[in-house]
Design an enzyme around this catalytic site. Structure first.
Site, PDB file in Angstrom:
ATOM      1  N   GLU A   3       0.858  -1.179   0.000  1.00 48.54           N
ATOM      2  CA  GLU A   3       0.000   0.000   0.000  1.00 48.54           C
ATOM      3  C   GLU A   3       0.901   1.237   0.000  1.00 48.54           C
ATOM      4  OE1 GLU A   3      -3.059  -0.196   3.024  1.00 48.54           O
ATOM      5  OE2 GLU A   3      -3.085  -2.380   2.984  1.00 48.54           O
ATOM      6  N   LYS A  59      -0.542   3.908  -4.982  1.00 40.28           N
ATOM      7  CA  LYS A  59       0.252   2.676  -4.949  1.00 40.28           C
ATOM      8  C   LYS A  59       1.109   2.517  -6.199  1.00 40.28           C
ATOM      9  CE  LYS A  59      -3.636   0.472  -2.599  1.00 40.28           C
ATOM     10  NZ  LYS A  59      -4.653  -0.576  -2.725  1.00 40.28           N
ATOM     11  N   ARG A 250     -13.846  -6.571   1.129  1.00 42.90           N
ATOM     12  CA  ARG A 250     -12.609  -7.038   1.748  1.00 42.90           C
ATOM     13  C   ARG A 250     -12.881  -7.438   3.196  1.00 42.90           C
ATOM     14  NH1 ARG A 250      -8.120  -5.081  -0.832  1.00 42.90           N
ATOM     15  NH2 ARG A 250      -7.090  -6.749   0.313  1.00 42.90           N
TER      16      ARG A 250
END
Ligand code: ZN
Length: 273
Positions: A3, A59, A250
């Site tokens: 990340e 990212k 997630r």
């Protein structure tokens, strides 16, 4: 999954090892990683050039190798960089290796093969084409609050949406929400001014602290959720068992006691979950 803090750490690593050296060859061991370019073309375009400077957004890492030549690196699930000196052998999972003089090399290592490498003409054009939001460390409070207030949905899903704010992934989103004492399913439009200020401060703190510690999980404070998240994990603040739920697609870990929600999407009520 790398990340923002991991990619910033890779950027600093690349800056300190690999700039201003003549690229003598590019070795593509596994072409899966290449986007819109063949191994032969990549080598042809970069040979004889130097990596001049780098830029990170979210990212993505961009490395300038000349006018309108930028190498874009995305680290996928398991990507990383390793600088190899002289006779040092490259790891088996090195997919692309940039060779410099005296057998110094920069390896793009990627076990799970979700990484991406390509050549692009310009960073701004790329960011526009992907509709990426501002970098999470580049927004001020008013921009941050405007983005969150404008979008409906679970606050965690909004933090994860790269087109709204770029750089935050699943692990750091959970950490930021834990520090903000917000339940990840909290409806974003219901956040108060105080909630937003706590969320903004936590975002900056968590990302900057992780970068300062070079994202070494062994060095992260024990007061962080990251060092406890997972089955049988206990909240480092109150000691209760951590809970998990799928939010924004997630798996989220959180403490249902410390991260109360005034309005939780799961319950559509003022009950805490
Ligand atoms: Zn707790």
């Amino acid at each position: 999954m790398p990340e923002l803090p991991e990619v910033e750490t890779f950027k600093r690593y690349l800056d300190s090892t690999s700039l201003h050296q003549r690229i003598t060859a590019v070795e593509v061991r596994d072409a899966y990683v290449l986007q819109n370019i063949s191994g032969r073309q990549l080598a042809h375009r970069l040979k004889g050039r130097r990596f001049e400077n780098s830029y990170r957004h979210g990212k993505h890492l961009f490395v300038r190798a000349g006018a309108e030549i930028w190498l874009r690196l995305h680290f996928g699930m398991t990507g990383s960089l390793e600088y190899l000196k002289h006779e040092r052998i490259a790891p088996k999972t090195a997919r692309v290796i940039f060779h410099f003089a005296r057998n110094n090399r920069l390896a793009f290592d990627d076990q799970r093969k979700f990484g991406e490498i390509e050549l692009i003409k310009g960073v701004d054009e790329f960011l526009r084409s992907r509709h990426l939001g501002p970098d999470a460390l580049d927004v001020n409070f008013s921009q941050f609050a405007a983005i969150i207030r404008k979008h409906r949905g679970a606050v965690k899903a909004i933090l994860l949406n790269q087109q709204l704010i770029a750089g935050i992934g699943n692990l750091y989103a959970d950490e930021i929400l834990f520090r903000s004492r917000l339940h990840p399913a909290t409806e974003a439009t219901r956040l108060s001014g105080d909630d937003l200020r706590r969320l903004f401060r936590a975002t900056r703190y968590v990302l900057e602290r992780a970068i300062a510690l070079k994202t070494d999980f062994n060095r992260l404070p024990k007061s962080w959720l990251l060092t406890h998240r997972g089955k049988a994990g206990k909240c480092p603040r109150c000691g209760r068992a951590l809970k998990s739920a799928t939010i924004g697609g997630r798996t989220s870990w959180f403490c249902a006691h410390c991260q109360r929600s005034s309005f939780c999407l799961n319950h559509r009520s003022k009950d805490r979950c």
